[in-house]
Scaffold this motif. Structure first.
Motif, short mmCIF file in Angstrom:
data_model
loop_
_atom_site.label_atom_id
_atom_site.label_comp_id
_atom_site.label_asym_id
_atom_site.label_seq_id
_atom_site.Cartn_x
_atom_site.Cartn_y
_atom_site.Cartn_z
N GLU A 17 -1.39 -28.88 52.07
CA GLU A 17 -1.87 -27.50 52.22
C GLU A 17 -1.70 -26.68 50.93
O GLU A 17 -2.32 -25.63 50.77
CB GLU A 17 -1.15 -26.80 53.37
N HIS A 20 -5.21 -26.80 45.77
CA HIS A 20 -6.27 -25.80 45.55
C HIS A 20 -7.54 -26.26 46.26
O HIS A 20 -7.97 -27.41 46.11
CB HIS A 20 -6.54 -25.66 44.05
N THR A 21 -8.15 -25.38 47.06
CA THR A 21 -9.32 -25.78 47.84
C THR A 21 -10.53 -24.86 47.66
O THR A 21 -11.61 -25.16 48.19
CB THR A 21 -8.97 -25.83 49.34
N ASP A 22 -10.39 -23.78 46.96
CA ASP A 22 -11.50 -22.85 46.77
C ASP A 22 -12.15 -23.10 45.40
O ASP A 22 -11.59 -22.77 44.36
CB ASP A 22 -11.02 -21.41 46.86
N PHE A 23 -13.33 -23.71 45.44
CA PHE A 23 -14.02 -24.04 44.18
C PHE A 23 -15.32 -23.25 44.03
O PHE A 23 -16.25 -23.69 43.35
CB PHE A 23 -14.31 -25.55 44.13
N SER A 24 -15.36 -22.10 44.64
CA SER A 24 -16.54 -21.24 44.49
C SER A 24 -16.67 -20.73 43.05
O SER A 24 -17.77 -20.44 42.58
CB SER A 24 -16.46 -20.06 45.47
N ARG A 25 -15.55 -20.65 42.34
CA ARG A 25 -15.57 -20.20 40.94
C ARG A 25 -14.95 -21.20 39.97
O ARG A 25 -15.10 -21.06 38.77
CB ARG A 25 -14.84 -18.85 40.81
N ASP A 26 -14.25 -22.18 40.49
CA ASP A 26 -13.53 -23.13 39.63
C ASP A 26 -14.28 -24.47 39.56
O ASP A 26 -15.09 -24.81 40.43
CB ASP A 26 -12.11 -23.37 40.17
N SER A 28 -14.75 -28.18 40.07
CA SER A 28 -14.24 -29.18 41.01
C SER A 28 -14.32 -30.57 40.39
O SER A 28 -14.95 -30.79 39.34
CB SER A 28 -15.06 -29.16 42.30
#
Length: 285
Positions: A17, A20-26, A28
């Motif tokens: 958990e 990092h799971t948010d790749f809307s700006r990063d 991947s």
């Protein structure tokens, strides 16, 4: 549903958990490796099940060949400057990549002759004989023939680097220049030879290597370099042999798709010796 960690609880440091799971700006993993483009390049032209295997093995092999070319060129640049330590690491990486190339044939051998015949007709004259990556590796190792440029004449971006490699020194040529710079007798006819010619054993060069092998403590870096080059050629031979046996068990003695005789051509290639003095030195010691 109750959160198993409890309200406001912080995941354990090792828990997934925390990743990092948010790749809307990063960036991947898939974006970094351009996996969409990689998968898009996998385009069978028939419905045959084993064509997927055939393409995958060749795609992976071409990637390894690209790495080998890059490492060889980097090692050669340093050897040309008289540096011997860092090239050893690069040549070790070449050897490890060659092992992966050779292992790829074991995967391809799971394809039977009947499997191959389901799609062989579909790719026409396309053949591994036309691999620019493989040809570049051969040229950098010293096995060069001008006729091998012809399959790339329609692509200047592929033809030009091969043309440069054809007329430039091989990794072994640069190694012999190092021997000469260290005071060992490497004759002018070897140092100034026609670089497009097939490697042949030279007695004076053999004597120079005998000096190195009889006194490895004095010439330790050259001794190590020679043994590493033997590793490279040894693995190159294994790759060619596995290529031969894979082709023979798949198509027998039929001609190759690119116009060669197939097994006969590959069998002839087994006789090529890249670093002849390094092999003969074992007999003369």
């Amino acid at each position: 549903m109750t959160c198993p960690l409890g309200a406001g609880a912080t995941p354990d440091a090792d828990a997934p958990e925390r990743a990092h799971t948010d790749f809307s700006r990063d960036l991947s993993y898939g974006d970094y490796l351009h996996l969409d483009e990689l998968r898009a390049a996998h385009q069978p032209v028939t419905d045959a099940h084993d064509e997927h295997l055939f393409i995958a093995v060749h795609h992976v092999s071409e990637v390894w060949l690209s790495l080998i070319v890059r490492e060889l060129q980097a090692a050669m640049k340093l050897l040309e400057a008289g540096i011997t330590d860092a090239p050893l690491k690069m040549l070790t990486r070449v050897v490890r990549a060659q092992e992966q190339l050779t292992n790829a044939w074991e995967v391809l051998k799971t394809m039977t002759p009947a499997d191959y015949l389901q799609f062989r007709h579909a790719f026409g004259q396309a053949s591994g004989f036309q691999s620019q990556g493989y040809r570049m590796v051969e040229f950098l190792l010293g096995n060069r023939r001008p006729t091998m440029l012809r399959p790339h004449a329609h692509r200047p971006d592929l033809h030009s680097p091969l043309q440069d490699a054809l007329h430039g020194p091989s990794v072994y040529d640069l190694t012999l220049k190092l021997l000469h710079a260290r005071g060992l007798d490497v004759p002018a006819e070897v140092l100034d030879r026609d670089l497009t010619a097939k490697p042949t054993l030279n007695e004076a060069v053999l004597q120079a290597w005998l000096t190195v092998y009889r006194d490895p403590e004095t010439y330790w870096d050259l001794y190590e370099l020679a043994e590493k080059l033997l590793d490279v050629e040894d693995n190159f031979r294994r790759w060619r042999f596995n290529h031969l046996t894979t082709v023979e068990r798949t198509i027998g003695f039929k001609p190759g798709s690119g116009g060669t005789s197939g097994v006969g051509y590959l069998r002839g290639a087994l006789d090529t010796v890249l670093f002849p003095e390094l092999w003969e030195v074992r007999t003369r010691l």
